[in-house]
Write a protein that holds these residues in place. Structure first.
Motif, PDB file in Angstrom:
ATOM      1  N   ASN A 130       0.847  -1.186   0.000  1.00  0.00           N
ATOM      2  CA  ASN A 130       0.000   0.000   0.000  1.00  0.00           C
ATOM      3  C   ASN A 130       0.886   1.241   0.000  1.00  0.00           C
ATOM      4  O   ASN A 130       1.620   1.463   0.975  1.00  0.00           O
ATOM      5  CB  ASN A 130      -0.909  -0.006   1.229  1.00  0.00           C
ATOM      6  N   HIS A 132       0.274   4.158   0.619  1.00  0.00           N
ATOM      7  CA  HIS A 132      -0.086   5.073   1.706  1.00  0.00           C
ATOM      8  C   HIS A 132      -0.194   4.327   3.023  1.00  0.00           C
ATOM      9  O   HIS A 132      -0.997   4.701   3.893  1.00  0.00           O
ATOM     10  CB  HIS A 132      -1.417   5.766   1.365  1.00  0.00           C
ATOM     11  N   HIS A 146       1.380   7.227 -11.939  1.00  0.00           N
ATOM     12  CA  HIS A 146       0.670   7.063 -10.675  1.00  0.00           C
ATOM     13  C   HIS A 146       0.791   5.616 -10.219  1.00  0.00           C
ATOM     14  O   HIS A 146       1.163   4.719 -10.986  1.00  0.00           O
ATOM     15  CB  HIS A 146      -0.806   7.461 -10.816  1.00  0.00           C
ATOM     16  N   TYR A 147       0.498   5.388  -8.937  1.00  0.00           N
ATOM     17  CA  TYR A 147       0.597   4.062  -8.355  1.00  0.00           C
ATOM     18  C   TYR A 147      -0.508   3.155  -8.901  1.00  0.00           C
ATOM     19  O   TYR A 147      -1.575   3.633  -9.305  1.00  0.00           O
ATOM     20  CB  TYR A 147       0.477   4.137  -6.833  1.00  0.00           C
ATOM     21  N   PRO A 148      -0.308   1.834  -8.919  1.00  0.00           N
ATOM     22  CA  PRO A 148      -1.362   0.918  -9.379  1.00  0.00           C
ATOM     23  C   PRO A 148      -2.538   0.922  -8.407  1.00  0.00           C
ATOM     24  O   PRO A 148      -2.355   0.978  -7.194  1.00  0.00           O
ATOM     25  CB  PRO A 148      -0.654  -0.440  -9.419  1.00  0.00           C
ATOM     26  N   ALA A 149      -3.736   0.847  -8.971  1.00  0.00           N
ATOM     27  CA  ALA A 149      -4.943   0.879  -8.147  1.00  0.00           C
ATOM     28  C   ALA A 149      -5.798  -0.359  -8.310  1.00  0.00           C
ATOM     29  O   ALA A 149      -6.751  -0.540  -7.564  1.00  0.00           O
ATOM     30  CB  ALA A 149      -5.771   2.127  -8.484  1.00  0.00           C
ATOM     31  N   GLY A 150      -5.486  -1.226  -9.270  1.00  0.00           N
ATOM     32  CA  GLY A 150      -6.298  -2.400  -9.499  1.00  0.00           C
ATOM     33  C   GLY A 150      -5.459  -3.603  -9.835  1.00  0.00           C
ATOM     34  O   GLY A 150      -4.223  -3.551  -9.887  1.00  0.00           O
ATOM     35  N   SER A 151      -6.146  -4.706 -10.108  1.00  0.00           N
ATOM     36  CA  SER A 151      -5.459  -5.966 -10.361  1.00  0.00           C
ATOM     37  C   SER A 151      -4.705  -5.974 -11.688  1.00  0.00           C
ATOM     38  O   SER A 151      -3.773  -6.748 -11.863  1.00  0.00           O
ATOM     39  CB  SER A 151      -6.470  -7.114 -10.338  1.00  0.00           C
ATOM     40  N   GLN A 153      -2.923  -3.476 -13.039  1.00  0.00           N
ATOM     41  CA  GLN A 153      -2.001  -2.352 -13.127  1.00  0.00           C
ATOM     42  C   GLN A 153      -0.708  -2.670 -12.381  1.00  0.00           C
ATOM     43  O   GLN A 153      -0.696  -3.473 -11.436  1.00  0.00           O
ATOM     44  CB  GLN A 153      -2.633  -1.077 -12.563  1.00  0.00           C
ATOM     45  N   THR A 182       1.491   1.743 -15.102  1.00  0.00           N
ATOM     46  CA  THR A 182       0.875   3.033 -14.760  1.00  0.00           C
ATOM     47  C   THR A 182       1.885   4.069 -14.275  1.00  0.00           C
ATOM     48  O   THR A 182       1.555   5.257 -14.215  1.00  0.00           O
ATOM     49  CB  THR A 182      -0.175   2.830 -13.660  1.00  0.00           C
ATOM     50  N   ALA A 199      -1.018  -3.749  -6.620  1.00  0.00           N
ATOM     51  CA  ALA A 199      -1.917  -3.420  -5.521  1.00  0.00           C
ATOM     52  C   ALA A 199      -1.877  -4.519  -4.465  1.00  0.00           C
ATOM     53  O   ALA A 199      -1.557  -5.681  -4.770  1.00  0.00           O
ATOM     54  CB  ALA A 199      -3.337  -3.225  -6.055  1.00  0.00           C
TER      55      ALA A 199
END
Length: 840
Positions: A130, A132, A146-151, A153, A182, A199
């Motif tokens: 994570n 954050h 940007h950071y990956p947000a889903g499966s 990415q 990403t 993620a």
């Protein structure tokens, strides 16, 4: 005052009318006068100033590089104070993490799966974290995107993006799954950390799970899990940290400067003899006179330390971006080891203070009238015993022997104390060596006899110079001796892996991959290619390198073992195929028909208790077992080993091979392990990259020359360092000696001595100091080496039989000859004034 006829020498200074030492006003006036003298005569002290400036600048820059080059302290903890690292496959992992969270509160879970880079022995991590999270934020930074947000990415590091030719927005197939890139991410604490960030929850088979947390005060960490570690333990695990090493080196450097500065301050005090005599005639006490000289030393130390620190900081700020690139982690502009820089500045001041203390004491012993006349006091014979120096040698050797007993590298305090006592012993024995040189030169020619006599008479400055030269030689000789000892061990072979023009292509699962048991690891391309197809790949790589020499490397299950204490066998044992022997110019007639093993390792044939183990030995014997003789049918005790110098010497190259005679006798089977390619020229970086990619397509790996230095390189660098340092100190010392003995040179010139005679005096002085320093430094180096190896379980006394004869002869013979020749060629200039002493 003496009342004898014609004797006007003032034996004692006038008794002042006020306090015994004039009090604070007198000291303040003396200090102001010393400051004015320093400003007026700073050029005469430029030598010592330059030494301190260079030493402090090098200390600041070297300490900053040494401290900031390793990974930051507590790397991997983020902002947490504690960490639990669970290996992959741990039973009930999820429940253990849940229990840990209940007891400590907030946690940050990071999952890593090691994945091999196709065609390379390097790996990267597929990381689920994570961005954050509660504790791991300092371990992640976003360079772009940007950071990956889903499966579907992923964010990759710049290194992975370059390796796989990825850009933001590209689709990347990894581990049977396609993900969209990403962003470009990095670990600020370790830019060497290559990973692909996904993620949380997207790593299905982690090889390691890290849980970051900060346990409440009073928590029994041992009861939480067996895998718990604390930041304090990680930081305090290395007692010999870079700060300690740099500070120790700075201390040795300041000691060398202090020894050289003794002569400089002695000459300066002689130059100021009339001024100091006038100060004494005006009522200054001995304490005031000593204060003048000591304040001058402190001023030299303070000015040199401040100037050197400023120059070191400027050099650091200029070099910092380059270091960030090479060290692969971010470094603040003033992220400096002040615990090293501060003491180093203090050491500079302390060194010059004590260097000025000896001439300060000596100058107060000169009668006032003698000082006003400008005549230096005749040197006093000092009779000192060599017993204290020899006793310290023995104690230092005992401490080093105790330190060397520990097989795990312990005994650091004893090691440091032993080295310190050796340095003190060198300083104590240096004046005694000058006495020995003077006695040996009693029947030498007049010029040599005068030079050796003056060295023994003026031991206040010549003894310190000899000590400094001996310390420089001691460092160089010790490096040479230890290098020859380590590289001379034929069992645990050290050095470069292959030659610069050689490249090894390994088969899949050959034991050289990064995965378990030498496999290529998860994520590597699966291959079912035949040995013929793999050989074709090696041939194609050789052609791309412009080479027609492709040597098949076969291996058996056999290996060598040393059934005795000490270092064990390391390195592969290949098969002496006819092609391999022919490639290195070894004829069948050159091989002993009864030989079991051929080797390029010099001295291996003379090692006793060797065993050629094979077959069921590895499954039936305990790890580390070295019983002798070993069971029949599983090994051959004392195999016939023949040394063949034509074989390559690299640690990964076929430097040791088993003969076909032994294979037939033992009924061993062979398998292809790889191919050795010998190119006409060292391959370029682009050629290495192309070769790695070509090998990756077949699931193979390559190995090229590493950065490990050879023994010859270390020996040569150490020899050059010792000679240059000793000759530099010698050049400074000779300049100081000629300045102090200018009156003697005038006397020689007035009595009709030729220019060649004066050259002989200088040459003899330089030769004697260089010879004495070379002998004393080399003896001290062998005392240290013998003491450390006396009971050392790895490198015992037998390894010291590998003597770096050439390098030691260059130091012991070449350096004195160079010093004498330089003195003969560069000296002999006519003194500017013969009839009078110049007024100051």
């Amino acid at each position: 005052m003496s009342t004898g006829p014609g004797n006007t020498a003032l034996r004692e200074r006038p008794i002042p009318a006020g306090t015994s030492n004039g009090g604070v006003p007198a000291r303040r006036a003396v200090i102001r006068w010393a400051w004015r003298m320093f400003r007026r005569e700073w050029r005469q002290q430029l030598l010592v100033l330059a030494l301190i400036v260079v030493a402090l600048g090098a200390t600041v820059l070297g300490a900053a590089i040494a401290v900031n080059t390793p990974p930051p302290a507590g790397q991997g903890f983020g902002t947490a104070q504690d960490m639990a690292s669970f290996p992959g496959g741990t039973k009930n992992l999820a429940s253990q993490i849940a229990t840990l969270q209940q007891r400590v509160g907030r946690v940050d879970v990071i999952e890593n799966q090691a994945v091999a880079i196709p065609g390379s022995i390097n790996t990267y991590d597929l990381r689920a974290q994570n961005p954050h999270g509660a504790f791991g934020q300092p371990m992640l930074s976003l360079v772009a995107g940007h950071y990956p947000a889903g499966s579907g990415q992923v964010a990759v590091t710049q290194g992975l993006a370059t390796t796989f030719n990825l850009r933001i927005g590209d689709s990347w197939r990894q581990g049977g799954q396609v993900r969209q890139v990403t962003g470009i991410a990095a670990n600020p604490q370790s830019l060497l950390d290559e990973f692909a960030l996904v993620a949380p929850g997207q790593v299905s088979a982690p090889t390691q799970v890290t849980v970051l947390f900060t346990a409440p005060p009073g928590t029994n960490l041992g009861s939480l899990s067996q895998y718990v570690a604390t930041r304090h333990d990680a930081v305090a695990s290395n007692p010999l940290n870079p700060e300690t090493i740099v500070l120790a080196l700075a201390t040795v450097g300041m000691l060398l400067i202090a020894l050289v500065a003794v002569g400089g301050f002695t000459v300066l005090a002689q130059r100021r003899l009339r001024s100091l005599g006038m100060l004494g005639a005006l009522g200054a006490t001995d304490a005031n006179i000593r204060l003048v000289v000591r304040v001058n030393g402190v001023l030299v130390g303070v000015v040199g330390a401040l100037t050197g620190t400023v120059l070191g900081l400027a050099a650091w700020l200029a070099y910092r971006p380059e270091l960030e690139s090479s060290a692969h982690h971010l470094i603040g502009p003033f992220q400096l080891p002040w615990v090293v820089i501060g003491p180093a500045m203090a050491l500079a001041v302390v060194a010059t203070y004590f260097a000025a203390s000896r001439p300060a004491r000596s100058i107060t012993k000169i009668p006032v009238v003698t000082a006003l006349s400008g005549r230096p006091a005749p040197p006093k014979q000092v009779h000192r015993s060599a017993i204290p120096g020899v006793a310290l040698f023995v104690v230092a050797a005992a401490l080093l022997s105790y330190s060397g007993k520990s097989a795990n590298g312990g005994g650091a305090p004893e090691l440091l104390l032993g080295i310190v006592l050796l340095v003190v012993a060198i300083i104590l024995l240096a004046p005694f060596c000058l006495v020995i040189l003077a006695r040996l030169g009693r029947h030498a020619p007049i010029a040599t006899r005068l030079a050796l006599r003056d060295l023994a008479r003026y031991r206040a400055r010549s003894g310190s110079a000899l000590s400094a030269i001996s310390l420089g030689v001691f460092i160089a000789a010790l490096v040479c001796v230890l290098t020859a000892q380590r590289y001379g061990n034929v069992l645990d072979y050290a050095g470069p892996n292959v030659a610069s023009n050689q490249l090894i292509v390994y088969t899949p699962n050959s034991g050289h991959g990064p995965g378990p048991n030498g496999s290529n690891g998860p994520g590597a391309p699966t291959t079912t290619t035949t040995p013929q197809a793999q050989a074709a790949v090696a041939e194609d790589i050789a052609k791309a390198l412009g080479s027609n020499t492709v040597i098949e490397l076969d291996q058996t299950s056999a290996s060598l073992q040393h059934a005795a204490a000490g270092r064990s066998w390391s390195g592969p044992v290949f098969v002496a195929t006819p092609q391999l022997l022919q490639a290195f110019g070894i004829k069948a007639s050159d091989v002993n028909p009864d030989a079991d093993v051929l080797t390029a390792r010099p001295g291996l044939s003379g090692v006793s208790l060797m065993q050629l183990v094979y077959g069921g030995y590895f499954s039936k014997q305990a790890v580390g077992s070295n019983s002798f003789p070993c069971p029949q049918g599983q090994c051959v005790a004392n195999p016939v080993i023949q040394e063949v110098s034509a074989l390559p010497s690299g640690t990964s190259a076929p430097n040791t091979v088993i003969t076909e005679h032994a294979i037939h006798e033992l009924g061993l089977s062979t398998s292809i392990n790889g191919w050795l390619i010998q190119a006409p020229h060292p391959p370029t970086a682009a050629q290495i990259t192309d070769a790695r990619l070509a090998a990756a397509a077949a699931g193979m790996t390559i190995e090229t020359k590493n950065s490990a230095p050879s023994s010859a390189e270390i020996l040569d660098y150490a020899t050059v360092f010792g000679i240059v340092l000793a000759l530099g100190i010698l050049a400074m010392t000779i300049g100081l000696l000629r300045s102090e003995t200018a009156r003697d040179l005038r006397t020689l010139a007035a009595t009709g001595a030729s220019s060649f005679t004066r050259r002989e005096v200088t040459a003899a002085t330089a030769f004697a100091l260089a010879l004495g320093g070379a002998v004393l430094g080399t003896v001290a180096a062998y005392v240290a080496a013998i003491g450390y190896a006396w009971d050392n379980p790895l490198d015992g006394l037998s390894e010291l039989s590998n003597v770096p004869t050439t390098n030691l002869l260059i130091i012991l013979v070449g350096m004195p000859v160079i010093a004498g020749a330089a003195g003969l060629l560069l000296a002999g200039r006519e003194p500017s004034a013969v009839a009078h002493q110049p007024l100051e």
